[in-house]
Design an enzyme around this catalytic site. Structure first.
Site, PDB file in Angstrom:
ATOM      1  N   TYR A 156       0.830  -1.200   0.000  1.00  0.00           N
ATOM      2  CA  TYR A 156       0.000   0.000   0.000  1.00  0.00           C
ATOM      3  C   TYR A 156       0.870   1.257   0.000  1.00  0.00           C
ATOM      4  O   TYR A 156       0.611   2.203  -0.756  1.00  0.00           O
ATOM      5  CB  TYR A 156      -0.920  -0.025   1.227  1.00  0.00           C
ATOM      6  CG  TYR A 156      -1.821   1.173   1.356  1.00  0.00           C
ATOM      7  CD1 TYR A 156      -2.894   1.371   0.488  1.00  0.00           C
ATOM      8  CD2 TYR A 156      -1.604   2.117   2.361  1.00  0.00           C
ATOM      9  CE1 TYR A 156      -3.713   2.477   0.613  1.00  0.00           C
ATOM     10  CE2 TYR A 156      -2.424   3.219   2.498  1.00  0.00           C
ATOM     11  CZ  TYR A 156      -3.483   3.394   1.625  1.00  0.00           C
ATOM     12  OH  TYR A 156      -4.294   4.505   1.752  1.00  0.00           O
ATOM     13  N   GLU A 171     -12.145   5.577   4.525  1.00  0.00           N
ATOM     14  CA  GLU A 171     -11.560   6.429   5.567  1.00  0.00           C
ATOM     15  C   GLU A 171     -12.565   6.635   6.685  1.00  0.00           C
ATOM     16  O   GLU A 171     -12.193   6.737   7.859  1.00  0.00           O
ATOM     17  CB  GLU A 171     -11.126   7.778   4.973  1.00  0.00           C
ATOM     18  CG  GLU A 171      -9.955   7.710   3.999  1.00  0.00           C
ATOM     19  CD  GLU A 171      -8.638   7.272   4.627  1.00  0.00           C
ATOM     20  OE1 GLU A 171      -8.556   7.218   5.880  1.00  0.00           O
ATOM     21  OE2 GLU A 171      -7.696   6.982   3.871  1.00  0.00           O
ATOM     22  N   TRP A 229      -5.532   1.918  10.128  1.00  0.00           N
ATOM     23  CA  TRP A 229      -5.814   1.737   8.705  1.00  0.00           C
ATOM     24  C   TRP A 229      -5.616   0.289   8.275  1.00  0.00           C
ATOM     25  O   TRP A 229      -6.339  -0.210   7.406  1.00  0.00           O
ATOM     26  CB  TRP A 229      -4.937   2.669   7.872  1.00  0.00           C
ATOM     27  CG  TRP A 229      -5.125   2.459   6.396  1.00  0.00           C
ATOM     28  CD1 TRP A 229      -4.207   2.037   5.509  1.00  0.00           C
ATOM     29  CD2 TRP A 229      -6.334   2.639   5.640  1.00  0.00           C
ATOM     30  NE1 TRP A 229      -4.745   1.936   4.245  1.00  0.00           N
ATOM     31  CE2 TRP A 229      -6.062   2.303   4.299  1.00  0.00           C
ATOM     32  CE3 TRP A 229      -7.633   3.050   5.982  1.00  0.00           C
ATOM     33  CZ2 TRP A 229      -7.007   2.365   3.293  1.00  0.00           C
ATOM     34  CZ3 TRP A 229      -8.596   3.110   4.979  1.00  0.00           C
ATOM     35  CH2 TRP A 229      -8.278   2.766   3.654  1.00  0.00           C
TER      36      TRP A 229
END
Length: 208
Positions: free
Chosen positions: A28, A50, A58
């Protein structure tokens, strides 16, 4: 003094420490985070994910992203907007995703708000992108909220979006490459250019 916020990987590249170890985080970091994203569908996905991250790490969301994409029809806004209370109840029983009623309902509402926009979602969001700045040296230099993320949050809330607080919207700016917060020395720092003019802090004005 050694810089603990940067880590050299087995490939000889220096990376932001958060993206150096876990394989999914590393992919990522290397391929997505901080890369300018203008595709409206992918931006809609980022807004929603988000929101799911709020209060969580995350990586918790990232590892569930394939399941999120499945249950929300690839984040096709039209299909998500047509989801019903029965769909909400079904998703609340799906252990593959984050089972939070408010966030699931917000995703459906955000799809409806996206379809109601008078300007494309990418144009709206990128209207808040700040001018480029020097790469930060440490994580401590990274803000949690900026004037631009507060303005974006305010606009989106007025347009009916939910789970779009200013901290969440700054994370969106980082993820979508509206800001480049790769640390100086990271091989990704400055690798892409946003080429965005100084914003007005109001974004594009929806057509009357």
């Amino acid at each position: 003094m050694p810089r603990t916020d940067l880590v050299e990987g087995d490939d000889g590249r220096s990376r932001c420490a958060w993206g150096a170890n876990d394989p999914e985080y590393r992919r990522y970091h290397d391929e997505e985070w901080g890369t300018p994203q203008h595709d409206p569908g992918r931006l809609f996905e980022k807004v929603c994910l988000e929101g799911f991250q709020a209060g969580l790490s995350w990586i918790t969301v990232l590892r569930r992203r394939p399941a999120f994409r499945e249950v929300f029809y690839g984040f096709d806004a039209e299909r998500v907007a047509s989801m019903t209370e029965a769909d909400v109840e079904r998703l609340l029983g799906d252990a593959r995703i984050i089972r939070h009623r408010g966030k699931i309902e917000a995703t459906i509402q955000n799809a409806r708000a996206t379809l109601a926009l008078e300007v494309p979602l990418d144009e709206l969001l990128w209207g808040f992108a700040p001018p480029q700045r020097a790469a930060p040296l440490t994580f401590a230099e990274l803000p949690a909220v900026t004037a631009e993320s507060e303005a974006m949050s305010t606009m989106l809330r007025k347009l009916g979006f939910r789970f779009v607080g200013p901290t969440t919207m700054y994370a969106l700016m980082q993820a979508a490459g509206m800001v480049d917060d790769h640390l100086a020395g990271c091989f990704r720092a400055g690798a892409t250019s946003t080429a965005i003019a100084t914003p007005t802090l109001s974004g594009p004005t929806p057509a009357a």
